[in-house]
Motif scaffolding. Structure first.
Motif, PDB file in Angstrom:
ATOM      1  N   ARG A  48     -28.211  32.348  13.422  1.00 28.05           N
ATOM      2  CA  ARG A  48     -28.662  31.162  12.695  1.00 28.05           C
ATOM      3  C   ARG A  48     -30.010  31.381  12.002  1.00 28.05           C
ATOM      4  O   ARG A  48     -30.307  30.726  11.010  1.00 28.05           O
ATOM      5  CB  ARG A  48     -28.696  29.949  13.615  1.00 28.05           C
ATOM      6  N   VAL A  51     -28.936  32.759   8.772  1.00 31.13           N
ATOM      7  CA  VAL A  51     -28.347  31.696   7.961  1.00 31.13           C
ATOM      8  C   VAL A  51     -29.464  30.891   7.295  1.00 31.13           C
ATOM      9  O   VAL A  51     -29.371  30.546   6.115  1.00 31.13           O
ATOM     10  CB  VAL A  51     -27.409  30.801   8.808  1.00 31.13           C
ATOM     11  N   TRP A  52     -30.536  30.615   8.048  1.00 35.16           N
ATOM     12  CA  TRP A  52     -31.697  29.929   7.456  1.00 35.16           C
ATOM     13  C   TRP A  52     -32.217  30.753   6.279  1.00 35.16           C
ATOM     14  O   TRP A  52     -32.475  30.226   5.193  1.00 35.16           O
ATOM     15  CB  TRP A  52     -32.803  29.742   8.497  1.00 35.16           C
ATOM     16  N   LEU A  54     -30.682  32.818   4.401  1.00 40.29           N
ATOM     17  CA  LEU A  54     -29.747  32.701   3.288  1.00 40.29           C
ATOM     18  C   LEU A  54     -29.999  31.407   2.512  1.00 40.29           C
ATOM     19  O   LEU A  54     -30.039  31.409   1.278  1.00 40.29           O
ATOM     20  CB  LEU A  54     -28.302  32.738   3.797  1.00 40.29           C
ATOM     21  N   GLY A  55     -30.207  30.302   3.218  1.00 47.12           N
ATOM     22  CA  GLY A  55     -30.486  29.031   2.557  1.00 47.12           C
ATOM     23  C   GLY A  55     -31.763  29.086   1.736  1.00 47.12           C
ATOM     24  O   GLY A  55     -31.799  28.611   0.587  1.00 47.12           O
ATOM     25  N   THR A 107     -26.047  24.682   1.316  1.00 48.00           N
ATOM     26  CA  THR A 107     -27.473  24.926   1.565  1.00 48.00           C
ATOM     27  C   THR A 107     -27.972  24.073   2.728  1.00 48.00           C
ATOM     28  O   THR A 107     -28.733  24.565   3.567  1.00 48.00           O
ATOM     29  CB  THR A 107     -28.300  24.653   0.290  1.00 48.00           C
ATOM     30  N   LYS A 109     -26.239  23.062   5.251  1.00 51.34           N
ATOM     31  CA  LYS A 109     -25.718  23.681   6.474  1.00 51.34           C
ATOM     32  C   LYS A 109     -26.557  24.894   6.877  1.00 51.34           C
ATOM     33  O   LYS A 109     -26.720  25.162   8.064  1.00 51.34           O
ATOM     34  CB  LYS A 109     -24.255  24.080   6.303  1.00 51.34           C
ATOM     35  N   CYS A 110     -27.099  25.594   5.898  1.00 50.68           N
ATOM     36  CA  CYS A 110     -27.965  26.744   6.175  1.00 50.68           C
ATOM     37  C   CYS A 110     -29.329  26.323   6.702  1.00 50.68           C
ATOM     38  O   CYS A 110     -29.942  27.037   7.497  1.00 50.68           O
ATOM     39  CB  CYS A 110     -28.176  27.576   4.907  1.00 50.68           C
ATOM     40  N   ARG A 117     -27.495  23.962  12.767  1.00 47.85           N
ATOM     41  CA  ARG A 117     -27.342  24.962  11.706  1.00 47.85           C
ATOM     42  C   ARG A 117     -26.028  25.719  11.877  1.00 47.85           C
ATOM     43  O   ARG A 117     -25.626  26.081  12.973  1.00 47.85           O
ATOM     44  CB  ARG A 117     -28.514  25.944  11.751  1.00 47.85           C
ATOM     45  N   PHE A 120     -22.166  31.908  10.375  1.00 45.62           N
ATOM     46  CA  PHE A 120     -21.427  32.402   9.207  1.00 45.62           C
ATOM     47  C   PHE A 120     -19.975  31.931   9.193  1.00 45.62           C
ATOM     48  O   PHE A 120     -19.439  31.592   8.148  1.00 45.62           O
ATOM     49  CB  PHE A 120     -21.489  33.929   9.126  1.00 45.62           C
ATOM     50  N   LEU A 123     -19.855  28.578   7.768  1.00 40.55           N
ATOM     51  CA  LEU A 123     -20.109  28.588   6.327  1.00 40.55           C
ATOM     52  C   LEU A 123     -18.865  28.992   5.550  1.00 40.55           C
ATOM     53  O   LEU A 123     -18.641  28.531   4.430  1.00 40.55           O
ATOM     54  CB  LEU A 123     -21.262  29.541   5.987  1.00 40.55           C
TER      55      LEU A 123
END
Length: 140
Positions: A48, A51-52, A54-55, A107, A109-110, A117, A120, A123
């Motif tokens: 996660r 993932v943050w 990525l956002g 975004t 969700k990221c 959060r 992947f 997502l």
């Protein structure tokens, strides 16, 4: 078989594999999630955090610069900006109603708080991802 198809398949498999490997604490500070700054944080460091990142990368790509609007790499300033960021305001400022609701949802969700959060796999279940997947298949 088309090379683009295999690239997408390999990337999907790699994302699933990575879900179990996220454990390092290195990286560019501007992409760190807020929980990384909490000394009392007992939450495990997992995918996660990526993932943050990525956002934040999506916001920065659209905005053309750091969405926090600080140019200094001062750790303390970065920490304050990240921890106190209002995600809804950042998204509104950057996307300014010019981008699809699917990208905005992806975004969000990221950039949700740690407990909410997406990982992947989650997502990959968004409409934004599905549209990208279809585009990739059409270009094969």
């Amino acid at each position: 078989m088309n090379r683009k198809f295999w690239t997408v398949r390999i990337a999907q498999s790699f994302l699933i594999f990575l879900d179990s490997l996220a454990s390092s604490t290195v990286g560019t500070i501007w992409y760190w999630p807020p929980e990384r700054f909490d000394q009392n944080n007992i939450a495990p460091y997992d995918i996660r955090a990526d993932v943050w990142s990525l956002g934040i990368t999506l916001l920065e790509t659209v905005y053309g610069r750091n969405p926090y609007e600080l140019q200094d790499d001062n750790f303390s300033m970065a920490q304050t900006a990240i921890v106190n960021a209002n995600i809804e305001e950042l998204i509104e400022k950057v996307y300014a109603s010019q981008y699809s609701s699917h990208l905005i949802e992806f975004t969000i969700k990221c950039l949700n708080n740690y407990e909410n959060r997406a990982k992947f796999i989650q997502l990959q279940n968004t409409k934004f991802y599905e549209k990208l997947k279809i585009l990739g298949e059409k270009s094969c």
